[in-house]
Design a protein around this motif. Structure first.
Motif, PDB file in Angstrom:
ATOM      1  N   UNK A 114       0.811  -1.218   0.000  1.00  0.00           N
ATOM      2  CA  UNK A 114       0.000   0.000   0.000  1.00  0.00           C
ATOM      3  C   UNK A 114       0.843   1.266   0.000  1.00  0.00           C
ATOM      4  N   UNK A 115       1.974   1.239   0.678  1.00  0.00           N
ATOM      5  CA  UNK A 115       2.761   2.478   0.777  1.00  0.00           C
ATOM      6  C   UNK A 115       3.258   2.963  -0.581  1.00  0.00           C
ATOM      7  N   UNK A 116       3.853   2.110  -1.426  1.00  0.00           N
ATOM      8  CA  UNK A 116       4.248   2.588  -2.766  1.00  0.00           C
ATOM      9  C   UNK A 116       3.059   3.106  -3.579  1.00  0.00           C
ATOM     10  N   UNK A 117       1.901   2.459  -3.431  1.00  0.00           N
ATOM     11  CA  UNK A 117       0.717   2.926  -4.152  1.00  0.00           C
ATOM     12  C   UNK A 117       0.275   4.302  -3.657  1.00  0.00           C
ATOM     13  N   UNK A 118       0.298   4.514  -2.352  1.00  0.00           N
ATOM     14  CA  UNK A 118      -0.094   5.817  -1.807  1.00  0.00           C
ATOM     15  C   UNK A 118       0.890   6.901  -2.224  1.00  0.00           C
ATOM     16  N   UNK A 119       2.181   6.567  -2.289  1.00  0.00           N
ATOM     17  CA  UNK A 119       3.174   7.553  -2.712  1.00  0.00           C
ATOM     18  C   UNK A 119       2.929   8.006  -4.144  1.00  0.00           C
ATOM     19  N   UNK A 120       2.391   7.111  -4.977  1.00  0.00           N
ATOM     20  CA  UNK A 120       2.080   7.445  -6.370  1.00  0.00           C
ATOM     21  C   UNK A 120       0.640   7.915  -6.548  1.00  0.00           C
ATOM     22  N   UNK A 121      -0.088   8.070  -5.445  1.00  0.00           N
ATOM     23  CA  UNK A 121      -1.488   8.493  -5.449  1.00  0.00           C
ATOM     24  C   UNK A 121      -2.379   7.524  -6.225  1.00  0.00           C
ATOM     25  N   UNK A 122      -2.048   6.260  -6.181  1.00  0.00           N
ATOM     26  CA  UNK A 122      -2.886   5.248  -6.814  1.00  0.00           C
ATOM     27  C   UNK A 122      -3.938   4.771  -5.814  1.00  0.00           C
ATOM     28  N   UNK A 123      -5.154   4.516  -6.267  1.00  0.00           N
ATOM     29  CA  UNK A 123      -6.193   4.040  -5.344  1.00  0.00           C
ATOM     30  C   UNK A 123      -5.854   2.654  -4.809  1.00  0.00           C
ATOM     31  N   UNK A 124      -6.178   2.412  -3.552  1.00  0.00           N
ATOM     32  CA  UNK A 124      -5.915   1.130  -2.927  1.00  0.00           C
ATOM     33  C   UNK A 124      -7.036   0.155  -3.221  1.00  0.00           C
ATOM     34  N   UNK A 125      -6.676  -1.116  -3.407  1.00  0.00           N
ATOM     35  CA  UNK A 125      -7.697  -2.131  -3.644  1.00  0.00           C
ATOM     36  C   UNK A 125      -8.263  -2.609  -2.306  1.00  0.00           C
ATOM     37  N   UNK A 126      -9.085  -3.627  -2.362  1.00  0.00           N
ATOM     38  CA  UNK A 126      -9.769  -4.110  -1.161  1.00  0.00           C
ATOM     39  C   UNK A 126      -8.984  -5.161  -0.408  1.00  0.00           C
ATOM     40  N   UNK A 127      -7.782  -5.482  -0.861  1.00  0.00           N
ATOM     41  CA  UNK A 127      -7.029  -6.548  -0.194  1.00  0.00           C
ATOM     42  C   UNK A 127      -6.683  -6.179   1.243  1.00  0.00           C
ATOM     43  N   UNK A 128      -6.413  -4.905   1.507  1.00  0.00           N
ATOM     44  CA  UNK A 128      -6.114  -4.482   2.874  1.00  0.00           C
ATOM     45  C   UNK A 128      -7.304  -4.681   3.798  1.00  0.00           C
TER      46      UNK A 128
END
Length: 249
Positions: A114-128
């Motif tokens: 999730x952290x690399x995705x948040x750094x790129x402002x990509x939406x998070x999926x439901x896996x978390x």
């Protein structure tokens, strides 16, 4: 209001003001004996600088608050997850290791995925959220559990509630962006502030060069600072996953 609409309104107001000045100059021309009113130009330049300072301050406060809130949510989420991990010792023996494994898996997912995705402002999926549901399931006990174990299970659910709330705040902060209207004000205001520096003659060219260099450099630094803080989980000034790695490293 969209960025395009903001630009249209801004340019429209500026165009109307320019027409008003042209009309005033032609309808009421200045007499030959009147002195040029440079004090009016100085007053306008001062007002532009003051208004630009207000916009800069507003942008800095906005992005700093978002970044601070993001860091607070990360700390609260990691702390509650760590408390959940510790409470596993009070659960029935068969559920202790599954709960610990679920907590560590969730922490690793946050840091590595999730952290690399948040750094790129990509939406998070439901896996978390699925891992969080698995963690909540691992902390449940049956009616046959002892009273201390049931109390511990209730505390686990309470801590997971804190994890849930902090996670929602973290996801919301990751998608926060500075308003396009404020970015428009930053760019136009900075250009106007620098442009007015060339309207007033300074006899010593070296002094003029130093003043323009200092002002333009400081404006550029402030805008870059706002740009970096506008990414709450960016690599430079964003919140870090140290809270998770400290507890589950």
């Amino acid at each position: 209001m969209a960025l395009f609409e903001t630009l249209v309104v801004t340019l429209g107001v500026a165009f109307v003001a320019a027409l008003a000045v042209v009309a005033k100059t032609r309808l009421f021309p200045s007499g030959e004996d009147e002195e040029p009113r440079e004090d009016v130009a100085e007053y306008i330049a001062m007002m532009v600088s003051v208004l630009y300072a207000v916009v800069l301050g507003l942008c800095l406060v906005s992005v700093w608050d978002t970044r601070t809130e993001a860091a607070d949510n990360v700390q609260a989420e990691a702390s509650a997850l760590h408390q959940t991990y510790l409470l596993a010792d009070a659960l029935p023996a068969a559920q202790r290791q599954p709960l610990r494994n679920a907590a560590r898996t969730y922490a690793d997912h946050v840091v590595d995925v999730e952290w690399p995705a948040m750094a790129e402002r990509e939406p998070l999926d439901t896996s978390g959220w699925q891992l969080l549901a698995r963690l909540r399931k691992a902390g449940e006990v049956g009616n046959s559990a002892k009273v201390p174990e049931q109390i511990a299970a209730q505390e686990v659910l309470a801590q997971l509630g804190y994890v849930d709330d902090a996670r929602r705040g973290r996801e919301a902060a990751a998608q926060e962006r500075l308003s396009p209207v404020l970015w428009t004000g930053l760019i136009i205001g900075g250009a106007l502030t620098l442009a007015f520096m060339f309207l007033f003659g300074i006899k010593r060219s070296t002094t003029h060069v130093v003043m323009v260099m200092g002002l333009s450099g400081f404006i550029a630094f402030t805008v870059l600072l706002i740009h970096q803080l506008d990414s709450p989980f960016g690599a430079t000034l964003g919140a870090s996953p140290d809270a998770f790695t400290r507890y589950f490293g």
